[in-house]
Design an enzyme around this catalytic site. Sequence first.
Site, PDB file in Angstrom:
ATOM      1  N   CYS A 107      17.144 -60.139  80.982  1.00  5.16           N
ATOM      2  CA  CYS A 107      16.987 -59.494  82.286  1.00  5.16           C
ATOM      3  C   CYS A 107      17.612 -60.377  83.364  1.00  5.16           C
ATOM      4  O   CYS A 107      17.299 -61.564  83.460  1.00  5.16           O
ATOM      5  CB  CYS A 107      15.503 -59.278  82.563  1.00  5.16           C
ATOM      6  SG  CYS A 107      15.114 -58.918  84.285  1.00  5.16           S
ATOM      7  N   GLU A 108      18.484 -59.808  84.184  1.00  5.19           N
ATOM      8  CA  GLU A 108      19.157 -60.616  85.193  1.00  5.19           C
ATOM      9  C   GLU A 108      18.257 -60.954  86.380  1.00  5.19           C
ATOM     10  O   GLU A 108      18.620 -61.777  87.214  1.00  5.19           O
ATOM     11  CB  GLU A 108      20.432 -59.931  85.689  1.00  5.19           C
ATOM     12  CG  GLU A 108      20.223 -58.691  86.524  1.00  5.19           C
ATOM     13  CD  GLU A 108      21.543 -58.069  86.955  1.00  5.19           C
ATOM     14  OE1 GLU A 108      21.590 -57.539  88.077  1.00  5.19           O
ATOM     15  OE2 GLU A 108      22.517 -58.092  86.174  1.00  5.19           O
ATOM     16  N   HIS A 109      17.088 -60.329  86.469  1.00  7.09           N
ATOM     17  CA  HIS A 109      16.178 -60.615  87.579  1.00  7.09           C
ATOM     18  C   HIS A 109      15.247 -61.790  87.293  1.00  7.09           C
ATOM     19  O   HIS A 109      14.831 -62.485  88.217  1.00  7.09           O
ATOM     20  CB  HIS A 109      15.345 -59.370  87.910  1.00  7.09           C
ATOM     21  CG  HIS A 109      16.177 -58.222  88.371  1.00  7.09           C
ATOM     22  ND1 HIS A 109      15.992 -56.930  87.920  1.00  7.09           N
ATOM     23  CD2 HIS A 109      17.207 -58.173  89.238  1.00  7.09           C
ATOM     24  CE1 HIS A 109      16.875 -56.132  88.490  1.00  7.09           C
ATOM     25  NE2 HIS A 109      17.629 -56.859  89.289  1.00  7.09           N
ATOM     26  N   HIS A 110      14.901 -61.985  86.007  1.00  8.61           N
ATOM     27  CA  HIS A 110      13.990 -63.073  85.656  1.00  8.61           C
ATOM     28  C   HIS A 110      14.508 -63.946  84.518  1.00  8.61           C
ATOM     29  O   HIS A 110      13.868 -64.931  84.151  1.00  8.61           O
ATOM     30  CB  HIS A 110      12.619 -62.499  85.256  1.00  8.61           C
ATOM     31  CG  HIS A 110      11.948 -61.732  86.349  1.00  8.61           C
ATOM     32  ND1 HIS A 110      12.052 -60.363  86.470  1.00  8.61           N
ATOM     33  CD2 HIS A 110      11.182 -62.146  87.394  1.00  8.61           C
ATOM     34  CE1 HIS A 110      11.371 -59.960  87.524  1.00  8.61           C
ATOM     35  NE2 HIS A 110      10.833 -61.011  88.098  1.00  8.61           N
ATOM     36  N   GLN A 148      19.310 -52.792  82.024  1.00  7.58           N
ATOM     37  CA  GLN A 148      19.509 -51.906  80.873  1.00  7.58           C
ATOM     38  C   GLN A 148      20.394 -50.716  81.206  1.00  7.58           C
ATOM     39  O   GLN A 148      21.193 -50.269  80.377  1.00  7.58           O
ATOM     40  CB  GLN A 148      18.164 -51.441  80.310  1.00  7.58           C
ATOM     41  CG  GLN A 148      18.309 -50.660  79.002  1.00  7.58           C
ATOM     42  CD  GLN A 148      16.983 -50.382  78.329  1.00  7.58           C
ATOM     43  OE1 GLN A 148      16.083 -51.223  78.350  1.00  7.58           O
ATOM     44  NE2 GLN A 148      16.840 -49.218  77.731  1.00  7.58           N
ATOM     45  N   HIS A 176      11.045 -55.266  77.561  1.00 12.37           N
ATOM     46  CA  HIS A 176      11.426 -56.250  78.570  1.00 12.37           C
ATOM     47  C   HIS A 176      10.285 -57.252  78.742  1.00 12.37           C
ATOM     48  O   HIS A 176       9.178 -56.870  79.142  1.00 12.37           O
ATOM     49  CB  HIS A 176      11.722 -55.561  79.902  1.00 12.37           C
ATOM     50  CG  HIS A 176      12.924 -54.653  79.864  1.00 12.37           C
ATOM     51  ND1 HIS A 176      14.023 -54.858  80.662  1.00 12.37           N
ATOM     52  CD2 HIS A 176      13.197 -53.548  79.127  1.00 12.37           C
ATOM     53  CE1 HIS A 176      14.928 -53.916  80.424  1.00 12.37           C
ATOM     54  NE2 HIS A 176      14.444 -53.112  79.489  1.00 12.37           N
ATOM     55  N   CYS A 178      10.016 -59.295  81.040  1.00  4.39           N
ATOM     56  CA  CYS A 178       9.626 -59.374  82.449  1.00  4.39           C
ATOM     57  C   CYS A 178       8.521 -58.365  82.767  1.00  4.39           C
ATOM     58  O   CYS A 178       7.838 -58.484  83.793  1.00  4.39           O
ATOM     59  CB  CYS A 178      10.832 -59.153  83.361  1.00  4.39           C
ATOM     60  SG  CYS A 178      11.630 -57.558  83.190  1.00  4.39           S
TER      61      CYS A 178
END
Length: 219
Positions: A107-110, A148, A176, A178
């Site tokens: 995940c590019e956010h976490h 995704q 995920h 996250c």
Amino acid sequence: MDTHDHIGDNHILTSLKTPMLANAFEKSDEEKIENIQHYFSKIMEELGLDLSDDSLSGTPYRFAKMYVKELFYGLNPANKPKMSTFENKYGYRKMLVEQNITIDSSCEHHFLPITGYAHVAYIPKDKVIGLSKMNRLVDYYSHRPQVQERLCLQILKDFQEILETEDVIILINAKHLCVSSRGIKDKNSFTTTLEYGGCFNEISVRNEFFRICNLKNIE
């Protein structure tokens, strides 16, 4: 900080292309590993960890090498697998499905794992592609920080271009971390994304794909 948390939790997709700096590949992999090793050691120290301990002393290097050479190798276009196609000499015109392709992404956010499976199908016209190449392309796009929805679209668009047909469909089911290990901490939910074009716009053709994959009809 509240704004950054809000963006991550709402799963914002800003572009079909992975956001990259113009100078992303001016440094060699070895230079990147050296720099990441340095900065990650500082993160560990900020957490209060003792890097002089035998168990931790090599962690910054292992972490950096893993990021550059393994988890995020798909960021570098030089690592993209060669997608050789072949003339459809035998005139196969029915659906070809590659199921349960492993998704091993982040995940590019976490920067937490995304794991699951992709199901990809196409209906050949003049070209066909080796089966292992389908797995390799999915693996390549998976191994970069991802959303995704973007992952699904990147794989679809590339297959359409390589095969010179719009008749491609991809479905991804993934968990995920996250979601399961932070925030709501839901251990059981998973995310499904679906993209398609050409004849797969027809419900009957999509449902044939779902039946082959043992999935419920998604209209």
